[in-house]
Design a protein around this motif. Structure first.
Motif, PDB file in Angstrom:
ATOM      1  N   UNK A 331       0.844  -1.200   0.000  1.00 25.69           N
ATOM      2  CA  UNK A 331       0.000   0.000   0.000  1.00 25.69           C
ATOM      3  C   UNK A 331       0.876   1.246   0.000  1.00 25.69           C
ATOM      4  N   UNK A 332       1.904   1.248   0.843  1.00 24.31           N
ATOM      5  CA  UNK A 332       2.807   2.401   0.908  1.00 24.31           C
ATOM      6  C   UNK A 332       3.506   2.620  -0.429  1.00 24.31           C
ATOM      7  N   UNK A 333       3.917   1.545  -1.068  1.00 22.37           N
ATOM      8  CA  UNK A 333       4.619   1.662  -2.351  1.00 22.37           C
ATOM      9  C   UNK A 333       3.719   2.277  -3.420  1.00 22.37           C
ATOM     10  N   UNK A 334       2.488   1.761  -3.570  1.00 20.82           N
ATOM     11  CA  UNK A 334       1.642   2.253  -4.658  1.00 20.82           C
ATOM     12  C   UNK A 334       1.135   3.670  -4.383  1.00 20.82           C
ATOM     13  N   UNK A 335       0.895   4.028  -3.114  1.00 22.63           N
ATOM     14  CA  UNK A 335       0.486   5.408  -2.821  1.00 22.63           C
ATOM     15  C   UNK A 335       1.635   6.380  -3.056  1.00 22.63           C
ATOM     16  N   UNK A 336       2.855   5.990  -2.677  1.00 27.11           N
ATOM     17  CA  UNK A 336       4.007   6.855  -2.944  1.00 27.11           C
ATOM     18  C   UNK A 336       4.242   7.000  -4.443  1.00 27.11           C
ATOM     19  N   UNK A 337       4.093   5.910  -5.180  1.00 25.50           N
ATOM     20  CA  UNK A 337       4.205   5.994  -6.638  1.00 25.50           C
ATOM     21  C   UNK A 337       3.200   6.999  -7.199  1.00 25.50           C
ATOM     22  N   UNK A 338       1.979   6.959  -6.683  1.00 25.95           N
ATOM     23  CA  UNK A 338       0.907   7.798  -7.210  1.00 25.95           C
ATOM     24  C   UNK A 338       1.121   9.266  -6.866  1.00 25.95           C
ATOM     25  N   UNK A 339       1.379   9.575  -5.600  1.00 23.57           N
ATOM     26  CA  UNK A 339       1.417  10.986  -5.196  1.00 23.57           C
ATOM     27  C   UNK A 339       2.757  11.652  -5.495  1.00 23.57           C
ATOM     28  N   UNK A 340       3.835  10.875  -5.553  1.00 23.68           N
ATOM     29  CA  UNK A 340       5.146  11.473  -5.804  1.00 23.68           C
ATOM     30  C   UNK A 340       5.560  11.419  -7.270  1.00 23.68           C
ATOM     31  N   UNK A 341       5.118  10.372  -7.968  1.00 23.75           N
ATOM     32  CA  UNK A 341       5.572  10.167  -9.349  1.00 23.75           C
ATOM     33  C   UNK A 341       4.442  10.190 -10.371  1.00 23.75           C
ATOM     34  N   UNK A 342       3.203  10.250  -9.909  1.00 26.64           N
ATOM     35  CA  UNK A 342       2.078  10.236 -10.839  1.00 26.64           C
ATOM     36  C   UNK A 342       1.876   8.908 -11.520  1.00 26.64           C
ATOM     37  N   UNK A 343       2.413   7.852 -10.953  1.00 26.61           N
ATOM     38  CA  UNK A 343       2.314   6.520 -11.551  1.00 26.61           C
ATOM     39  C   UNK A 343       1.248   5.721 -10.820  1.00 26.61           C
ATOM     40  N   UNK A 344       0.218   5.312 -11.530  1.00 24.44           N
ATOM     41  CA  UNK A 344      -0.932   4.641 -10.931  1.00 24.44           C
ATOM     42  C   UNK A 344      -0.784   3.132 -11.108  1.00 24.44           C
ATOM     43  N   UNK A 345      -0.429   2.450 -10.012  1.00 25.72           N
ATOM     44  CA  UNK A 345      -0.286   0.990 -10.036  1.00 25.72           C
ATOM     45  C   UNK A 345      -1.311   0.319  -9.124  1.00 25.72           C
ATOM     46  N   UNK A 346      -2.403   1.010  -8.822  1.00 27.62           N
ATOM     47  CA  UNK A 346      -3.444   0.445  -7.960  1.00 27.62           C
ATOM     48  C   UNK A 346      -4.188  -0.628  -8.736  1.00 27.62           C
ATOM     49  N   UNK A 347      -4.285  -1.838  -8.210  1.00 27.08           N
ATOM     50  CA  UNK A 347      -4.919  -2.914  -8.966  1.00 27.08           C
ATOM     51  C   UNK A 347      -6.437  -2.780  -8.996  1.00 27.08           C
ATOM     52  N   UNK A 348      -7.027  -3.474  -9.945  1.00 23.77           N
ATOM     53  CA  UNK A 348      -8.483  -3.512 -10.041  1.00 23.77           C
ATOM     54  C   UNK A 348      -9.064  -4.067  -8.746  1.00 23.77           C
ATOM     55  N   UNK A 349     -10.158  -3.458  -8.297  1.00 29.31           N
ATOM     56  CA  UNK A 349     -10.808  -3.882  -7.070  1.00 29.31           C
ATOM     57  C   UNK A 349     -10.364  -3.112  -5.842  1.00 29.31           C
ATOM     58  N   UNK A 350      -9.296  -2.323  -5.973  1.00 31.94           N
ATOM     59  CA  UNK A 350      -8.757  -1.586  -4.835  1.00 31.94           C
ATOM     60  C   UNK A 350      -9.086  -0.090  -4.892  1.00 31.94           C
ATOM     61  N   UNK A 351      -9.719   0.351  -5.956  1.00 30.65           N
ATOM     62  CA  UNK A 351      -9.966   1.774  -6.114  1.00 30.65           C
ATOM     63  C   UNK A 351     -11.185   2.212  -5.297  1.00 30.65           C
ATOM     64  N   UNK A 352     -11.226   3.486  -4.982  1.00 34.22           N
ATOM     65  CA  UNK A 352     -12.335   4.018  -4.191  1.00 34.22           C
ATOM     66  C   UNK A 352     -13.662   3.714  -4.887  1.00 34.22           C
ATOM     67  N   UNK A 353     -13.708   3.870  -6.203  1.00 30.78           N
ATOM     68  CA  UNK A 353     -14.966   3.643  -6.923  1.00 30.78           C
ATOM     69  C   UNK A 353     -15.428   2.194  -6.864  1.00 30.78           C
ATOM     70  N   UNK A 354     -14.536   1.277  -6.541  1.00 32.70           N
ATOM     71  CA  UNK A 354     -14.940  -0.135  -6.421  1.00 32.70           C
ATOM     72  C   UNK A 354     -15.796  -0.397  -5.194  1.00 32.70           C
ATOM     73  N   UNK A 355     -15.814   0.544  -4.245  1.00 36.81           N
ATOM     74  CA  UNK A 355     -16.660   0.412  -3.067  1.00 36.81           C
ATOM     75  C   UNK A 355     -17.940   1.232  -3.154  1.00 36.81           C
ATOM     76  N   UNK A 356     -18.171   1.856  -4.320  1.00 34.87           N
ATOM     77  CA  UNK A 356     -19.384   2.673  -4.477  1.00 34.87           C
ATOM     78  C   UNK A 356     -20.558   1.822  -4.906  1.00 34.87           C
TER      79      UNK A 356
END
Length: 356
Positions: A331-356
């Motif tokens: 979790x720490x790795x993919x969030x750091x990738x996203x907020x620091x590098x703009x690289x989205x490696x969040x897998x399917x099923x883990x996104x906020x919209x998957x809980x909507x």
């Protein structure tokens, strides 16, 4: 307070792990915790880092596997940076097999583990040790996996906070709102990450107008028992986890309905008696603590990661439930990738919209 590249709200395992990973990569980090480090479920007792069964592989199981594999290096880095022991050890786990059907199922999963775990850990059927630690097995056999590890929740939280500070970050307890000047209050660069557990699920649900998750209460206990090098036990739905400080944690319940979120009751006494019956070494071990708390569970049953819909620069890291400590390095790795590098490696099923 110093200008931050990343502001993390929440001093539970997800918030602390993300804060550390961002600080490790050179970001200026401010982490704010409304009460104190370890005040919520991340300050509990159990600390079992256990894998899902190696079959019916999916994104959630693969993500967890990768996180468990990278955990040793992650926690070694925390220990080196902080000078504090988070209590990590990959000691494995035993699960007794009740009957021939259970043995056949476990043997089938051996093959799956060989392929899916890529030789990095074993899942195999072995003879039950009969050494007074593991439960008696009706078949004389048990599952042994070498991927399961343990972590001392409170020591791990303290070590992460210290590591962030050692890298020049700020960890402030008793602050429930972002500091003035960060994104969301004034125009400022940087990311604002909400890792605020059950309260965060409620806030996100209110903002989006639909329920994205809820809290599930758990109760656990800590017994005095010198079993530091012993494997974990998982039997009859119960975790028995030896820790580095001469204690053994047992837990936990999963209560969807409850009146007193932080209060133990008769359910924990039943849990303790079950643990004593399963593990001979615990029969005379004194109980030194009973704990109760409410863990955040997303509707998707997976961690909820990514951008907060409709709020530019705001991000969510929530829904760890029972597997938060095991998932934290990845979790720490993919969030750091996203907020620091703009690289989205969040897998399917883990996104906020998957809980909507």
């Amino acid at each position: 307070m110093a200008t931050a590249d990343v502001t993390v709200m929440g001093g539970g395992i997800f918030g602390l792990a993300i804060g550390w990973e961002c600080a490790r990569r050179g970001a200026r980090v401010v982490l704010c915790e409304a009460e104190r480090i370890g005040a919520g479920p991340s300050g509990g007792l159990v600390g079992a880092l256990a894998p899902h069964v190696p079959e019916q592989w999916n994104a959630k199981k693969a993500f967890q596997f990768e996180s468990l594999v990278m955990a040793e290096e992650f926690w070694a880095g925390v220990r080196e940076a902080s000078g504090r022991d988070p209590g990590y050890a990959r000691t494995g786990r035993l699960q007794p097999l009740a009957d021939a059907a259970a043995v056949a199922l476990a043997r089938g999963r051996e093959t799956g583990a060989e392929a899916l775990w890529r030789g990095l850990a074993r899942w195999r059927v072995v003879e039950a040790p009969g050494d007074g630690w593991a439960p008696e097995s009706p078949t004389g056999l048990c599952i042994e996996d070498t991927l399961t590890a343990r972590l001392h929740p409170r020591d791990a939280g303290a070590a992460l906070a210290a590591a962030i500070r050692m890298r020049g970050g700020v960890v402030e307890e008793g602050r429930a709102e972002p500091p003035a000047g960060v994104l969301g209050q004034r125009r400022s660069p940087g990311a604002l990450i909400w890792a605020t557990g059950v309260a965060g699920l409620a806030a996100l649900s209110a903002d989006l107008g639909r329920q994205v998750g809820s809290g599930v209460k758990g109760q656990s206990a800590r017994l005095a028992c010198e079993a530091q090098a012993r494997p974990q036990i998982f039997a009859d739905g119960l975790h028995i986890v030896p820790h580095h400080d001469g204690t053994v944690a047992v837990g936990s319940t999963a209560e969807r309905e409850f009146d007193a979120p932080d209060t133990t009751d008769g359910q924990i006494e039943v849990l303790i008696e079950r643990a004593r019956a399963l593990c001979p070494s615990l029969r005379d071990a004194p109980v030194i603590e009973r704990w109760a708390g409410v863990r955040p569970r997303a509707r998707s049953l997976a961690p909820m990661l990514g951008e907060w819909p409709g709020r530019a620069g705001h991000f969510i890291a929530n829904g760890g439930f029972k597997i938060g400590f095991g998932m934290a390095p990845k979790v720490a790795e993919v969030l750091a990738d996203l907020v620091l590098e703009g690289r989205d490696a969040i897998p399917a099923g883990f996104r906020v919209e998957d809980s909507l």
